[in-house]
Scaffold this active site. Structure first.
Site, short mmCIF file in Angstrom:
data_model
loop_
_atom_site.label_atom_id
_atom_site.label_comp_id
_atom_site.label_asym_id
_atom_site.label_seq_id
_atom_site.Cartn_x
_atom_site.Cartn_y
_atom_site.Cartn_z
N CYS A 146 0.84 -1.20 0.00
CA CYS A 146 0.00 0.00 0.00
C CYS A 146 0.89 1.26 0.00
O CYS A 146 1.50 1.56 -1.01
CB CYS A 146 -1.00 -0.03 1.14
SG CYS A 146 -2.36 1.16 0.93
N GLU B 85 -2.00 -8.55 4.28
CA GLU B 85 -1.93 -8.73 5.74
C GLU B 85 -3.25 -8.42 6.44
O GLU B 85 -3.41 -8.75 7.63
CB GLU B 85 -0.80 -7.87 6.34
CG GLU B 85 -1.13 -6.40 6.57
CD GLU B 85 -1.11 -5.52 5.33
OE1 GLU B 85 -1.15 -4.29 5.47
OE2 GLU B 85 -1.08 -6.07 4.21
N HIS C 85 -3.80 -5.05 0.49
CA HIS C 85 -3.24 -5.43 1.79
C HIS C 85 -3.42 -6.93 2.05
O HIS C 85 -4.42 -7.34 2.67
CB HIS C 85 -3.97 -4.69 2.91
CG HIS C 85 -3.62 -3.26 3.08
ND1 HIS C 85 -2.53 -2.84 3.79
CD2 HIS C 85 -4.23 -2.13 2.63
CE1 HIS C 85 -2.48 -1.52 3.80
NE2 HIS C 85 -3.49 -1.07 3.09
#
Length: 233
Positions: A94, A175, A173
């Site tokens: 990002c 994660e 993202h």
């Protein structure tokens, strides 16, 4: 292999309480690959002494813009250039995707098409369609000379980039699991910066699977020197 995590921001308090800071999220994402981690809060002015402080580097997301005038941007830009020159593998997610591109000669700007929030679909070369959570308005709009596009969609043309074996960066993202993005939605709901209809839509998609494991495997392979990307023309 020691991965240095350059934390360019911090999650909202409820997200940290439930899931930890970004270093914990990436440790969870990349679990089982034999990596160890050390984090530097670069957003707070905590920087490593040199690229030699870790064997690979990961640049996290942030609420800040890469083009904004914050005290950590210039030293982070210098560090990114030094890591790139050192040939140590570097991953950006990002904001990390954006600041690496900007540092290496690309351009980042606020996208006039608005926000991407929550589950999005991307075309990733040989992977085909990959679903990942996203939260951004800024985008890489001009590529550095060394960058190749390996993922895209109609909203975000330059969704993932590779720079040979030196950097791998991605706009969404991996994660942010559905549980984490749900807590982000709780934290951000009511904030006028984010269109409520996008927040509501993202909330409705949190029960659908994402393919974080595919990107986790790619990131791990990249750090280990085994990643074989497929560029999108």
């Amino acid at each position: 292999m020691l991965i240095g995590i350059l934390q360019c921001g911090h999650p909202p308090e409820n997200v940290q309480d439930n899931h930890g800071d970004f270093d914990a999220m990436f440790s969870t994402l990349l679990k089982g690959n034999g990596f160890s981690y050390e984090a530097w809060d670069v957003v707070d002015g905590d920087f490593p002494s040199s690229p030699n402080d870790a064997e690979g580097w990961l640049v996290t997301g942030s609420k800040h813009g890469a083009y904004e005038n914050h005290s950590f941007i210039n030293p982070l830009t210098s560090l990114i250039k030094d890591i790139y020159a050192s040939m140590r593998p570097m991953v950006g997610v990002c904001f990390g995707h954006q600041i690496i591109a900007q540092s290496l000669g690309g351009k980042v700007e606020k996208f006039d098409g608005g926000w991407a929030i929550g589950r999005q679909n991307y075309i990733f070369g040989s992977h085909g369609e990959v679903s990942l959570n996203a939260w951004h308005q800024d985008q890489v709009v001009k590529l550095p000379d060394d960058a190749e596009v390996i993922a895209s969609n109609d909203f975000c043309k330059n969704a993932a980039l590779v720079y040979g074996n030196r950097a791998y960066t991605i706009q969404p993202h991996p994660e942010l699991s559905n549980a984490i993005i749900s807590d982000y939605i709780i934290a951000r709901r009511g904030n006028t910066a984010y269109p409520p209809q996008l927040i509501d839509h993202a909330d409705k998609l949190t029960n659908l699977p994402t393919h974080d494991n595919i990107i986790a495997n790619d990131i791990a392979a990249f750090f280990k020197g085994d990643f074989k990307p497929e560029a999108i023309t």
